[in-house]
Design an enzyme around this catalytic site. Structure first.
Site, mmCIF file in Angstrom:
data_model
loop_
_atom_site.group_PDB
_atom_site.id
_atom_site.type_symbol
_atom_site.label_atom_id
_atom_site.label_comp_id
_atom_site.label_asym_id
_atom_site.label_seq_id
_atom_site.Cartn_x
_atom_site.Cartn_y
_atom_site.Cartn_z
ATOM 1 C CB CYS A 195 -6.119 -4.632 5.518
ATOM 2 S SG CYS A 195 -5.752 -4.747 7.399
ATOM 3 C CG HIS B 29 -9.033 -2.080 4.517
ATOM 4 N ND1 HIS B 29 -9.744 -3.023 5.158
ATOM 5 C CD2 HIS B 29 -8.157 -1.699 5.317
ATOM 6 C CE1 HIS B 29 -9.193 -3.278 6.300
ATOM 7 N NE2 HIS B 29 -8.352 -2.312 6.433
ATOM 8 C CG ASN C 32 -8.806 -2.666 9.851
ATOM 9 O OD1 ASN C 32 -9.024 -3.742 9.302
ATOM 10 N ND2 ASN C 32 -7.769 -2.059 9.775
HETATM 11 O O1 UT7 Z 1 -5.573 -1.868 7.414
HETATM 12 C C1 UT7 Z 1 -4.542 -0.656 7.791
HETATM 13 C C2 UT7 Z 1 -4.594 -0.657 9.107
HETATM 14 N N1 UT7 Z 1 -4.179 0.545 9.854
HETATM 15 C C3 UT7 Z 1 -4.589 1.731 9.445
HETATM 16 O O2 UT7 Z 1 -5.371 1.984 8.570
HETATM 17 C C4 UT7 Z 1 -4.399 2.903 10.456
HETATM 18 C C5 UT7 Z 1 -3.702 4.227 9.744
HETATM 19 N N2 UT7 Z 1 -3.669 5.079 10.854
HETATM 20 C C6 UT7 Z 1 -4.533 5.746 11.242
HETATM 21 O O3 UT7 Z 1 -5.518 5.318 11.122
HETATM 22 C C7 UT7 Z 1 -4.150 7.021 12.538
HETATM 23 O O4 UT7 Z 1 -2.684 6.979 12.390
HETATM 24 C C8 UT7 Z 1 -4.494 6.538 13.894
HETATM 25 C C9 UT7 Z 1 -5.703 6.396 14.099
HETATM 26 C C10 UT7 Z 1 -3.697 5.005 14.224
HETATM 27 C C11 UT7 Z 1 -3.836 7.431 14.710
HETATM 28 O O5 UT7 Z 1 -4.276 8.711 14.463
HETATM 29 P P1 UT7 Z 1 -3.209 9.940 14.489
HETATM 30 O O6 UT7 Z 1 -4.031 11.075 14.107
HETATM 31 O O7 UT7 Z 1 -1.993 9.421 13.702
HETATM 32 O O8 UT7 Z 1 -2.557 9.761 16.134
HETATM 33 P P2 UT7 Z 1 -1.027 9.913 16.451
HETATM 34 O O9 UT7 Z 1 -0.452 8.371 16.370
HETATM 35 O O10 UT7 Z 1 -0.246 10.965 15.915
HETATM 36 O O11 UT7 Z 1 -1.546 10.317 18.093
HETATM 37 C C12 UT7 Z 1 -1.634 11.517 18.579
HETATM 38 C C13 UT7 Z 1 -2.112 11.665 19.944
HETATM 39 C C14 UT7 Z 1 -0.742 11.247 20.635
HETATM 40 O O12 UT7 Z 1 -0.485 11.856 21.916
HETATM 41 P P3 UT7 Z 1 0.503 13.124 21.974
HETATM 42 O O13 UT7 Z 1 1.694 12.329 21.530
HETATM 43 O O14 UT7 Z 1 0.082 13.829 20.758
HETATM 44 O O15 UT7 Z 1 0.444 13.625 23.349
HETATM 45 C C15 UT7 Z 1 -1.261 9.496 21.264
HETATM 46 O O16 UT7 Z 1 -0.446 9.214 22.167
HETATM 47 O O17 UT7 Z 1 -3.100 10.498 20.347
HETATM 48 C C16 UT7 Z 1 -2.506 9.813 21.384
HETATM 49 N N3 UT7 Z 1 -3.199 8.449 21.231
HETATM 50 C C17 UT7 Z 1 -4.407 8.228 21.657
HETATM 51 N N4 UT7 Z 1 -5.379 8.945 22.659
HETATM 52 C C18 UT7 Z 1 -6.408 8.426 22.904
HETATM 53 C C19 UT7 Z 1 -3.055 7.442 20.421
HETATM 54 N N5 UT7 Z 1 -3.864 6.601 20.411
HETATM 55 C C20 UT7 Z 1 -5.047 7.004 21.222
HETATM 56 C C21 UT7 Z 1 -6.077 6.339 21.646
HETATM 57 N N6 UT7 Z 1 -6.561 7.332 22.661
HETATM 58 N N7 UT7 Z 1 -6.580 5.130 21.467
#
Ligand code: UT7
Length: 326
Positions: A120, A253, A283
């Site tokens: 990225c 980005h 993204n």
């Molecule tokens: O170019 C660089 C590329 N990547 C990035 O910039 C990504 C950087 N990271 C992020 O943007 C965030 O970490 C995410 C958007 C990927 C995730 O957000 P988060 O607030 O860190 O969520 P999490 O991974 O801690 O997950 C929280 C909850 C989990 O459920 P439980 O364990 O709390 O019950 C996940 O299973 O959200 C759940 N979850 C979803 N729920 C609905 C994860 N993905 C999804 C989804 N829909 N798509």
């Protein structure tokens, strides 16, 4: 060579972008059976829709369309390009490079052509590399493209990643000029963090070995992105002798609106100075910055003479910034 006689700047003379197909909304993803919701995606990322390439619509195919649009704006015959750099992590082939494929498709002969792989951060890396070629005086007309089709490397069973990405391409034409131009650039990487965002597979002996899908430790990537984006912006501005609040536009980005907001807050920049496309593009990896640049140039927000800071962050772990006067 320049021989140090007069400063040579790389000046943006054209921008172009391409988004394939039609917008695919969060509701469309739910309808396709992904265990997610519009509410979750919007709240955690700011993404409402993204575009996906059709079968056969490769990074090279998308790069050509974006490049032709940038060349048209610059009113430049592709035969006159002497440097072509494509930033991509989803190349058409193992080799030849997507840059060489693009060169062939544009009918250019003899230009230096190669790919840059910084995920990225790829476009920012390629932009800075092109600037350095041009400052040395060896190259005068460059095409820099970011093109990625991440839909090919997404695991549709992994809702933590598949809702985040989209496909697309963005391009700039850079021409040597006595007036700025690129003012400064900073490129950084930390290979000790390579495991937090990767596609850990390889092609060997006619087979794919390992895992051919994108894997990410979301929270680690999030934390690193917020940490490095404000500091690299500061470093880049310092190198050009200006304060970060003196820039006219920030093009970060486009990964997550929360990362973008945290970065601009740390930099003391109002939201109105930040170009945002993540809501409609998702993204698009290496394409995200040049797509956002092209949109803001074409809708008249970015004007000649304004200072723009472009920033990338992504797998590697890589990050970087380029400050330029448009
Ligand atoms: O170019 C660089 C590329 N990547 C990035 O910039 C990504 C950087 N990271 C992020 O943007 C965030 O970490 C995410 C958007 C990927 C995730 O957000 P988060 O607030 O860190 O969520 P999490 O991974 O801690 O997950 C929280 C909850 C989990 O459920 P439980 O364990 O709390 O019950 C996940 O299973 O959200 C759940 N979850 C979803 N729920 C609905 C994860 N993905 C999804 C989804 N829909 N798509």
């Amino acid at each position: 060579m320049n021989n140090g006689k007069s400063p040579v700047y790389a000046r943006v003379t054209g921008t172009g972008g391409y988004l394939p197909g039609y917008p695919v909304s969060n509701f469309d993803l739910v309808a396709r059976g992904i265990d997610t919701s519009d509410e979750w995606i919007v709240e955690r990322t700011g993404i409402c829709s993204r575009h996906f390439a059709a079968e056969g619509e490769t990074s090279g195919v998308m790069a050509k369309i974006a490049a032709e649009r940038a060349l048209a704006m610059a009113e430049l015959d592709p035969a006159l390009l002497d440097l072509i750099i494509v930033a991509t992590s989803t190349p058409d082939f193992v080799f030849p490079s997507t840059a060489c494929l693009l060169q062939g498709a544009l009918g250019n002969h003899g230009a230096t052509a190669f790919d840059v792989q910084a995920v990225c951060s790829g476009f920012v890396y390629a932009f800075a590399v092109a600037d350095k070629f041009m400052r040395s005086g060896t190259h005068k007309k460059a095409l820099v493209v970011g093109s990625d089709a991440f839909s090919n490397i997404l695991d549709w069973q992994d809702r933590g990643t598949c809702v985040l990405f989209g496909d697309g391409a963005g391009a700039v034409v850079l021409e040597a000029a006595e007036a700025p131009g690129v003012l400064s650039s900073v490129l950084r990487a930390d290979g000790s963090q390579s495991g937090i965002l990767s596609v850990p597979g390889q092609v060997r002996c006619g087979k794919v070995w390992g895992d051919p899908f994108l894997r990410m430790e979301g929270q680690a990537v999030f934390r690193n992105a917020v940490r490095v984006l404000a500091s690299v912006a500061e470093e880049c501005c310092q190198a050009a002798g200006i304060k970060s609040h003196e820039i006219d536009w920030l093009i970060p980005h486009q990964a997550n609106i929360r990362i973008i907001d945290a970065t601009s807050r740390k930099m003391g920049l109002a939201r109105e100075k930040v170009i945002i496309t993540v809501d409609r593009h998702g993204n698009t990896s290496a394409a995200s910055v040049p797509l956002a640049l092209d949109e803001a140039v074409r809708d008249g927000r970015i004007e000649r003479g304004q200072r723009v800071l472009a920033e990338g962050v992504g797998g590697g772990f890589t990050w970087g910034a380029v400050l330029f006067e448009f």
